[in-house]
Design a protein around this motif. Structure first.
Motif, PDB file in Angstrom:
ATOM      1  N   ARG A 132       2.610   8.989 -18.056  1.00  0.00           N
ATOM      2  CA  ARG A 132       2.623   8.606 -16.647  1.00  0.00           C
ATOM      3  C   ARG A 132       3.829   7.701 -16.350  1.00  0.00           C
ATOM      4  NH1 ARG A 132      -0.301   6.201 -12.301  1.00  0.00           N
ATOM      5  NH2 ARG A 132      -0.865   4.322 -13.405  1.00  0.00           N
ATOM      6  N   ARG A 147      -2.466  -3.556 -23.213  1.00  0.00           N
ATOM      7  CA  ARG A 147      -2.837  -2.760 -22.026  1.00  0.00           C
ATOM      8  C   ARG A 147      -3.961  -3.450 -21.232  1.00  0.00           C
ATOM      9  NH1 ARG A 147      -4.373  -1.459 -18.204  1.00  0.00           N
ATOM     10  NH2 ARG A 147      -4.864   0.551 -17.241  1.00  0.00           N
ATOM     11  N   ASP A 148      -4.958  -3.983 -21.953  1.00  0.00           N
ATOM     12  CA  ASP A 148      -6.060  -4.656 -21.254  1.00  0.00           C
ATOM     13  C   ASP A 148      -5.550  -5.847 -20.438  1.00  0.00           C
ATOM     14  OD1 ASP A 148      -7.835  -2.901 -22.365  1.00  0.00           O
ATOM     15  OD2 ASP A 148      -8.627  -4.284 -23.874  1.00  0.00           O
ATOM     16  N   GLN A 208       7.064   8.300 -13.849  1.00  0.00           N
ATOM     17  CA  GLN A 208       7.404   7.372 -12.772  1.00  0.00           C
ATOM     18  C   GLN A 208       8.728   6.659 -12.989  1.00  0.00           C
ATOM     19  OE1 GLN A 208       4.117   4.650 -12.349  1.00  0.00           O
ATOM     20  NE2 GLN A 208       2.928   6.099 -11.142  1.00  0.00           N
ATOM     21  N   SER A 228      -1.688   8.969  -8.082  1.00  0.00           N
ATOM     22  CA  SER A 228      -0.767   9.690  -8.977  1.00  0.00           C
ATOM     23  C   SER A 228      -1.491  10.680  -9.882  1.00  0.00           C
ATOM     24  CB  SER A 228       0.072   8.714  -9.796  1.00  0.00           C
ATOM     25  OG  SER A 228      -0.698   8.072 -10.771  1.00  0.00           O
ATOM     26  N   PRO A 247       2.428  -0.429  -7.950  1.00  0.00           N
ATOM     27  CA  PRO A 247       1.772   0.734  -7.332  1.00  0.00           C
ATOM     28  C   PRO A 247       2.347   1.025  -5.953  1.00  0.00           C
ATOM     29  CG  PRO A 247       0.354  -1.182  -7.085  1.00  0.00           C
ATOM     30  CD  PRO A 247       1.609  -1.660  -7.799  1.00  0.00           C
ATOM     31  N   TYR A 248       3.193   0.140  -5.460  1.00  0.00           N
ATOM     32  CA  TYR A 248       3.796   0.315  -4.137  1.00  0.00           C
ATOM     33  C   TYR A 248       5.225   0.841  -4.267  1.00  0.00           C
ATOM     34  CZ  TYR A 248      -0.053  -2.431  -2.275  1.00  0.00           C
ATOM     35  OH  TYR A 248      -1.296  -2.869  -1.931  1.00  0.00           O
ATOM     36  N   TYR A 290       1.477  -8.556  -3.326  1.00  0.00           N
ATOM     37  CA  TYR A 290       2.519  -7.733  -2.702  1.00  0.00           C
ATOM     38  C   TYR A 290       2.401  -7.797  -1.188  1.00  0.00           C
ATOM     39  CZ  TYR A 290       2.934  -5.194  -7.212  1.00  0.00           C
ATOM     40  OH  TYR A 290       3.110  -4.842  -8.515  1.00  0.00           O
ATOM     41  N   GLY A 348       1.677  13.119 -10.731  1.00  0.00           N
ATOM     42  CA  GLY A 348       1.847  11.988 -11.632  1.00  0.00           C
ATOM     43  C   GLY A 348       1.547  12.261 -13.083  1.00  0.00           C
ATOM     44  N   GLU A 349       1.084  13.441 -13.402  1.00  0.00           N
ATOM     45  CA  GLU A 349       0.693  13.761 -14.774  1.00  0.00           C
ATOM     46  C   GLU A 349       0.892  15.252 -14.994  1.00  0.00           C
ATOM     47  OE1 GLU A 349      -0.935  13.094 -17.718  1.00  0.00           O
ATOM     48  OE2 GLU A 349      -1.018  10.917 -17.653  1.00  0.00           O
ATOM     49  N   LEU A 350       0.778  15.668 -16.238  1.00  0.00           N
ATOM     50  CA  LEU A 350       0.941  17.095 -16.528  1.00  0.00           C
ATOM     51  C   LEU A 350      -0.230  17.939 -16.018  1.00  0.00           C
ATOM     52  CD1 LEU A 350       2.613  16.773 -20.014  1.00  0.00           C
ATOM     53  CD2 LEU A 350       3.605  17.838 -17.992  1.00  0.00           C
ATOM     54  N   VAL A 366      -0.661  -9.739  -8.847  1.00  0.00           N
ATOM     55  CA  VAL A 366       0.586  -9.709  -8.071  1.00  0.00           C
ATOM     56  C   VAL A 366       0.218  -9.657  -6.596  1.00  0.00           C
ATOM     57  CG1 VAL A 366       2.766  -8.522  -7.681  1.00  0.00           C
ATOM     58  CG2 VAL A 366       1.683  -8.419  -9.935  1.00  0.00           C
ATOM     59  N   ARG A 376      -1.773  -2.763 -29.219  1.00  0.00           N
ATOM     60  CA  ARG A 376      -1.435  -2.108 -27.947  1.00  0.00           C
ATOM     61  C   ARG A 376      -2.618  -2.061 -26.985  1.00  0.00           C
ATOM     62  NH1 ARG A 376       1.311   3.348 -29.295  1.00  0.00           N
ATOM     63  NH2 ARG A 376       1.677   2.685 -31.400  1.00  0.00           N
ATOM     64  N   TYR A 377      -3.815  -2.168 -27.530  1.00  0.00           N
ATOM     65  CA  TYR A 377      -4.991  -2.171 -26.652  1.00  0.00           C
ATOM     66  C   TYR A 377      -5.079  -3.502 -25.903  1.00  0.00           C
ATOM     67  CZ  TYR A 377      -6.088   1.935 -29.352  1.00  0.00           C
ATOM     68  OH  TYR A 377      -6.006   3.173 -29.929  1.00  0.00           O
ATOM     69  N   ILE A 399      -4.868   4.907 -24.801  1.00  0.00           N
ATOM     70  CA  ILE A 399      -5.255   3.500 -24.840  1.00  0.00           C
ATOM     71  C   ILE A 399      -6.343   3.269 -23.797  1.00  0.00           C
ATOM     72  CG2 ILE A 399      -4.387   1.130 -24.886  1.00  0.00           C
ATOM     73  CD1 ILE A 399      -1.605   2.241 -25.301  1.00  0.00           C
ATOM     74  N   LEU A 444       4.117   8.935  -6.125  1.00  0.00           N
ATOM     75  CA  LEU A 444       4.434  10.142  -6.885  1.00  0.00           C
ATOM     76  C   LEU A 444       3.115  10.843  -7.185  1.00  0.00           C
ATOM     77  CD1 LEU A 444       6.476  11.930  -8.399  1.00  0.00           C
ATOM     78  CD2 LEU A 444       6.098  10.499 -10.408  1.00  0.00           C
ATOM     79  N   ASP A 473      -4.284  -5.689 -16.767  1.00  0.00           N
ATOM     80  CA  ASP A 473      -5.252  -5.723 -15.659  1.00  0.00           C
ATOM     81  C   ASP A 473      -5.532  -7.145 -15.184  1.00  0.00           C
ATOM     82  OD1 ASP A 473      -5.381  -3.015 -15.813  1.00  0.00           O
ATOM     83  OD2 ASP A 473      -7.324  -2.926 -16.829  1.00  0.00           O
TER      84      ASP A 473
END
Lengths: 777, 164, 292
Positions: free
Chosen positions: A279, A120-121, A283, B118, A43-44, A130, A693-695, A128, A116-117, C2, A690, A124
């Protein structure tokens, strides 16, 4: 060759499956036991990584593997960069950041889970630590004194300096009546193909075979690069580009995810898939443009341009992708546009900033060049109070000047710039438009007319001028049943070569296009090729197909002549028959001749059986399509809203295989260009976030933003290839932004304004109109 | 993101000052504050759950006072992160007596990063203003209850913020 | 898409849905057309524990006349409103507004109840609902209540609806003779939301020379949609002239703190409120006169 199909507007063979949703993109492919990868992204914009703690993520349900940059250190080579510029500094992108992140969206860890769920979970759960560093966002500040270098061991953020000079610039400026100076900005944009990237990899440990399905424009180059990055035998790597939903250059690249997903599949012995979210696409897939151009133009009072000097700051982002440093140099090559400018110089400073890399985006360096030189022509016209048409005409090379050598070292193959301009003026009824404009101005309505006379560089290209080979391959095989397979090294992803190459096959062999199947994108099936980009698929890939077709045709002619007892040189192919020109009764069915090649009992002496030919075509030069676009806008003075009123496009891309597809390419390119001109801008805030960041926040042009595009063509064939074709994939994006910019500036002329930087967002235009008192009544 | 404005609180500056700098009371002013505990001098660890309607997220971080000039001015620093992103900001609060009340002028700047930066641009400005508004509304309620009075109906018109 | 994990519940009746909302309170979100909620869930900006899908409830999608009013079920889609013959004759402002929402896909799925309850500051309906003095019917397990549109929008994404309530119906008085309305919008080119959207509803006096009443709803300008009372006061009882409209429109942003984001500054929004108020009022007058 009779041309029953070439030159005809056949509907695309690809469309029924695409329209019905019957196509298979990477994300549609599912293998037994398939797992899913997910990337943790920074995110940085700029931070040191103190630690990456994967312990919780590794314990999460469904997670089978989680890796940080440290875990894979040395196992995967950095992202390759094919561009070479003398003294350029290293900007290699590690596939996973290890010590430091340099843009928002850079991956710091990857994990694989059973669905894929779960994947993605589990992201989180990765912790990290930073240490945020000051981001360097503005390219001018990045190269100012005292700016901390992004890359360790470098003294500043200058990635490279590149210079190009031709002609006697000093003399040009000395002889000038006037010198015009202007800064123009070509803003950073996000390409947004409708299909985001995706990778699926499968490793069979018994055979040692690695198969990678990727949404790419360059399957063969990707195969070579994956083999190199993973130190894996290239012979055992099989890459497939299945249906690819648009690329615009973003997929003319090699990305960390492609190598990592392959690596994960090898490590796990399981198929692993990754699908990019929109997204992530914003990016971490390449961006386009992003140049600041400081111009100086030496002119004579009569409108003759004597010299052009450009200082360019190219914002490259944090790292190099495949061609990052090369793109602005294409701007340099094309900076004099379609004008006889005897002296020109460009100095490019490539700059590292804490952003995603820029790279080839539809047009790749040439839209920037056309924008630059066309803005120059309009500024010259405004300065001298001459018409924009007059100034352009004044500086055109004449048809007799071709092949025309530019001061930047290019040889324009063929052209008739006057003709395209005249046709566009006629279609637009230019004189009447000017009368209408004068009338509307009296009513305080602001109509603007913009003209862009462009030339572009296509058919990329001779290998001597390309970073990784500029030829293309094609194999044509007539199957025993008489069906024809065309295996092309081009990798179409929306261009329609399944149709145009079938048209060529049908005409050369005297059969129907439905009998010709074009195969592409599979490195196990098609010969090694370069891929689809730089408006090269027809001019280079098509020529390879054409030459292979000719070879197969010659062989068939010999077989047929042998059967009917005639001269092979005089055999005619038509209506699925091969017959002697003088005595059409001496005829064999196409299928019969084909069969003879395989049955191999009645072949001429010393002829090999089979019916297959391969060509690796190396072009001798680029091709240089050109044309004139005229754009008419009206600006709502109360809101600043720029409305397209008319758009006339006259393009000359040489001979045309399928006019319907040419028009489609022109339309698509123009619309994409309208996007850059009116709406699009990748906005990074001061912290390098950015924020578009999305449409929801990054506006693309819609049908309702467009007017009808009145398209016409002139035809000036190229001598560079036997088909006389030049290429048209990027013409629209190259030609249209300056036409829009010219129209907006023209509309704002009563306010004393001659240049506004893109995008022409409503508030910006409204500001210009409210802050500059109308000067001309 | 910049945030500046004024708010009026119905108590003299000394009383407002003690409210703003007393962590046990401050925690009641911070919208969604779940935890606020000392972490060194003038520094606190905080957990805040903030949300507007369906959009919500939990942030953990620190809150710090600096340049305290009681009861006139102080600088408030926040640094927090959560799944939706991170926020780092610094603001100066100036207190001025005005007819028995306190007028607070605030002027700050925050960096917002990650997901909220974002994709949340459209809402960020208004959300920040809403947080400030809720903060001062809570302060009014806290001052009212501190006086032993029943909490008065808050008047929404008294604080106004402008953001950029 | 998701999203974070959630429990999906699909009640069969409104009563069942109300009981679920009551039980789960803040932890639940209602899913109707999904065009506000799902984008938030996709990005994990919203992570509700329960998603209660009311999109399939029967009998909540309708446009009909009831006791001299027009009643619109909360699950009526934007497209249904856009294409309603009843609304076209009795309340043309609403179809006109619906036609300007998002794109075809959004209009086919999105519902009026969902849009109003979500209360996006750039949503289009709120302007029209305000200008029409509509009533919003909310139900909970103990009954229903009526909320005037004027009171409904509280703040960004915040309405008068209480936890445990479901918006069930919108009621609108049919247009009167000599009245006319218009919705004028400056759309944000990426999302289609209103940077500024102004709905004007005017009632003209005899002969169409004066404005008897004006109701102006403005969306997009600030965190919540609102009635521009200063404009209304400046118009009501006045002889119609370009100057009267122009002067009144200057009050479009009076007393309002405009939003400011990367698409439009507060200054620009304020100015656009003037421009679009003028355009909406002028066109509403034309519509009203067309009736005479």
């Amino acid at each position: 060759m009779t041309t029953r199909f070439i030159g005809k507007p056949l509907k695309r063979k690809e469309d029924p499956r695409l329209i019905q949703g019957l196509s298979h993109y990477v994300d549609d492919l599912n293998l037994a036991g398939m797992h899913y990868a997910a990337f943790l992204r920074s995110p940085y914009a700029h931070a040191n990584i103190r630690s990456v703690d994967l312990s919780k993520a590794r314990r999460a349900s469904g997670v089978v593997l989680a890796l940080s940059g440290t875990d894979i250190d040395g196992a995967i080579q950095p992202v390759p960069c094919a561009a070479q510029i003398p003294d350029m500094k290293s900007g290699a992108r590690p596939v996973l950041a290890r010590d430091r992140v340099r843009f928002v969206g850079e991956s710091v860890a990857v994990l694989v889970a059973s669905d894929r769920y779960a994947a993605r979970d589990a992201l989180d759960l990765i912790e990290v630590d930073y240490e945020p560093l000051t981001p360097i966002v503005n390219p001018e500040k990045a190269i100012a004194k005292g700016a901390a270098p992004l890359h360790a061991g470098q003294k500043d953020n200058v990635a490279f300096k590149w210079e190009l000079e031709g002609g006697d610039l000093k003399a040009a400026f000395k002889a000038a009546d006037k010198v015009i100076k202007q800064r123009i900005v070509n803003q950073r944009v996000i390409p947004v193909p409708i299909e985001t990237r995706g990778v699926l990899a499968d490793y069979q440990p018994g055979e040692g075979q690695l198969t990678v399905w990727s949404s790419t424009q360059i399957p063969h180059l990707l195969r070579t690069q994956i083999a190199s990055m993973l130190n894996f035998p290239e012979t055992l790597v099989h890459v497939v580009a299945p249906e690819v939903g648009g690329g615009f250059g973003t997929k003319l690249n090699v990305y960390p995810e492609e190598a990592i997903v392959a690596y994960l599949a090898i490590q796990l012995g399981k198929p692993v898939k990754w699908s990019e979210s929109r997204r992530e696409n914003f990016q971490a897939t390449i961006h386009g443009r992003d140049q600041i151009d400081d111009l100086e133009v030496a002119i004579k009072r009569d409108g003759t341009i004597l010299g052009l000097r450009c200082r360019v700051i190219a914002d490259l982002g944090a790292y190099y992708q495949l061609l990052t440093p090369l793109i602005p140099t294409l701007t340099g090559l094309m900076m004099t546009g379609c004008y006889k400018i005897p002296a020109a110089r460009m100095e490019i400073t490539g700059v590292f900033t804490n952003k995603m890399a820029t790279d080839a985006y539809r047009g790749a360096g040439r839209p920037e060049a056309t924008y630059l030189i066309e803005r120059v022509m309009d500024l010259v016209a405004a300065e001298l109070k001459k018409g924009p048409v007059e100034v352009r005409r004044k500086n055109f090379p004449q048809p007799k000047d071709f092949p025309y050598a530019t001061p930047t070292g290019l040889i324009y193959d063929s052209g008739d710039y006057q003709k395209a301009l005249d046709m566009a003026l006629k279609v637009a009824d230019y004189k009447k438009l000017r009368q209408e404009q004068a009338k509307l101005r009296k009513e305080e309505r602001y109509m603007g007319i913009g003209i862009s006379t462009y030339v572009e560089i296509c058919g990329m290209g001779p290998s001597s001028a390309m970073p990784a080979g500029g030829w293309e391959s094609a194999t044509v095989r007539v199957e025993p049943t008489g069906r024809v397979s065309v295996m092309t090294g081009s990798s179409p992803h929306g261009q329609g070569q399944e149709t145009t190459f079938a048209q060529m096959g049908a005409d050369v062999l005297g059969i129907d296009p439905s009998q010709v199947q074009v195969v592409h994108g599979d490195t196990s099936v098609v010969p090694y090729g370069i891929g689809t980009f730089g408006s090269r698929a027809t001019a280079v890939g098509g020529t390879a197909v054409y030459k292979s077709l000719q070879k197969v045709k010659e062989k068939l002619a010999r077989i047929a002549a042998h059967i009917v007892g005639s001269d092979p040189e005089r055999m005619v192919f038509a209506n699925r028959k091969i017959f002697a020109k003088q005595s059409p009764k001496k005829s064999v069915a196409f299928g019969q001749a084909v069969s003879a090649a395989y049955v191999a009992k009645t072949l001429p002496a010393e002829m090999e059986p089979g019916l297959e030919a391969t060509t690796f075509f190396e072009p001798t030069n680029f091709t240089y399509p050109f044309g004139t676009h005229i754009c008419v806008v009206e600006i709502d003075a109360e809101t600043g809203d720029v409305k397209l009123v008319r758009y006339v496009a006259v393009d000359d891309c040489g001979n045309v295989i399928n006019p319907l597809l040419v028009e489609g390419q022109v339309q698509g390119g123009i619309v994409q260009s309208v996007g850059q001109a009116l709406f699009e801008e990748a906005v990074y805030d001061e912290q390098g976030q950015l924020i578009t960041g999305e449409l929801m926040d990054y506006a693309l042009p819609r049908a309702s933003d467009m007017c009808w595009i009145e398209a016409a063509r002139t035809v000036t064939p190229t001598p560079v290839n036997p088909l006389g074709v030049k290429g048209v994939g990027e013409a629209g994006t190259i030609a249209a932004t300056p036409a829009l910019a010219g129209a907006v500036a023209d509309a704002l002329a009563p306010f004393g304004v001659h240049h506004v930087d893109m995008p022409f967002k409503r508030e910006k235009i409204w500001q210009v109109m409210s802050k500059n008192r109308r000067r001309v009544q | 993101m910049k945030l500046a404005g004024t708010a009026s609180l119905p108590a003299p500056p000394a009383e407002v000052w003690s409210l703003l700098t007393d962590p046990s009371r401050l925690s009641r002013l911070l919208p969604g504050c779940e935890r606020l505990e000392p972490d060194g001098p003038e520094r606190y660890k905080a957990t805040v759950k903030f949300g507007i309607a369906a959009i919500s997220g939990k942030y953990a971080g620190t809150l710090e006072f600096a340049h305290k000039k009681p009861p006139n001015s102080l600088i408030l620093k926040i640094d927090g992160k959560g799944l939706p992103g991170f926020v780092k900001g610094e603001g100066r609060l100036e207190l001025r007596a005005k007819a028995g009340d306190t007028e607070i002028a605030y002027n700050g700047e925050a960096q917002v990063g990650g997901l909220i930066a974002s994709v949340g641009q459209r809402m960020l400005d208004a959300a920040a203003r809403k947080i400030v508004h809720q903060f001062f509304e809570a302060a009014k309620a806290e001052l009212a209850s501190g006086k032993g009075a029943a909490s008065e109906p808050s008047s929404l018109g008294q604080s106004h913020a402008r953001g950029k | 898409m998701i999203p974070a994990s959630f429990e999906y519940q699909a009640p069969k009746t409104l009563d069942e849905a109300l009981r679920l909302v009551e039980r789960h309170g803040d932890e639940a979100k209602l899913l109707a057309g999904g065009h506000s909620l799902l984008p938030l869930m996709k990005l994990r900006l919203a992570t509700p524990r329960y998603v209660i899908d009311i999109g399939h409830l029967r009998g909540m999608s309708y446009i009909r006349e009831e006791n001299g009013q027009i009643a619109i079920g909360a699950l009526t889609t934007h497209t249904e409103i856009e294409q309603s013959a009843l609304l076209a004759s009795k309340c043309p402002l609403l179809p006109e507004t619906a036609a300007q929402i998002g794109d075809v896909q959004v209009r086919n799925r999105g519902t009026i109840g969902g849009s109003l309850a979500h209360a996006d500051p750039g949503a289009d309906y709120p302007a029209a609902i305000l200008a029409l003095d509509a009533e919003i019917i909310a139900a909970n397990t103990s009954g229903t209540r009526t909320i005037p549109a004027r009171d409904f929008f509280v703040d960004m994404l915040t309405t008068q609806l209480h936890p445990g309530e479901i918006l069930t119906q919108i009621r609108i008085a049919p247009r009167r003779a000599q009245s006319g309305a218009a919705y004028e919008k400056l759309h944000q080119p990426a999302s289609g939301f209103a940077i500024v959207g102004v709905a004007a509803n005017v009632l003209l006096g005899e002969g169409g020379k004066t404005i008897e009443q004006a109701a102006i709803g403005i969306t997009g300008l600030s965190a919540r949609a609102f009635r521009a009372e200063a404009v209304e006061r400046a118009l009501s009882g006045k002889h119609i002239s370009e100057k009267v409209i122009e002067d009144a429109s200057r009050n479009g942003a009076e007393g309002v703190e405009p939003l400011s984001d990367l698409h439009a500054s507060g200054e620009y929004r304020r100015e656009m409120a003037r421009v679009f108020t003028r355009r909406a009022v002028a066109r509403a007058i034309v519509a009203a006169r067309g009736d005479a």
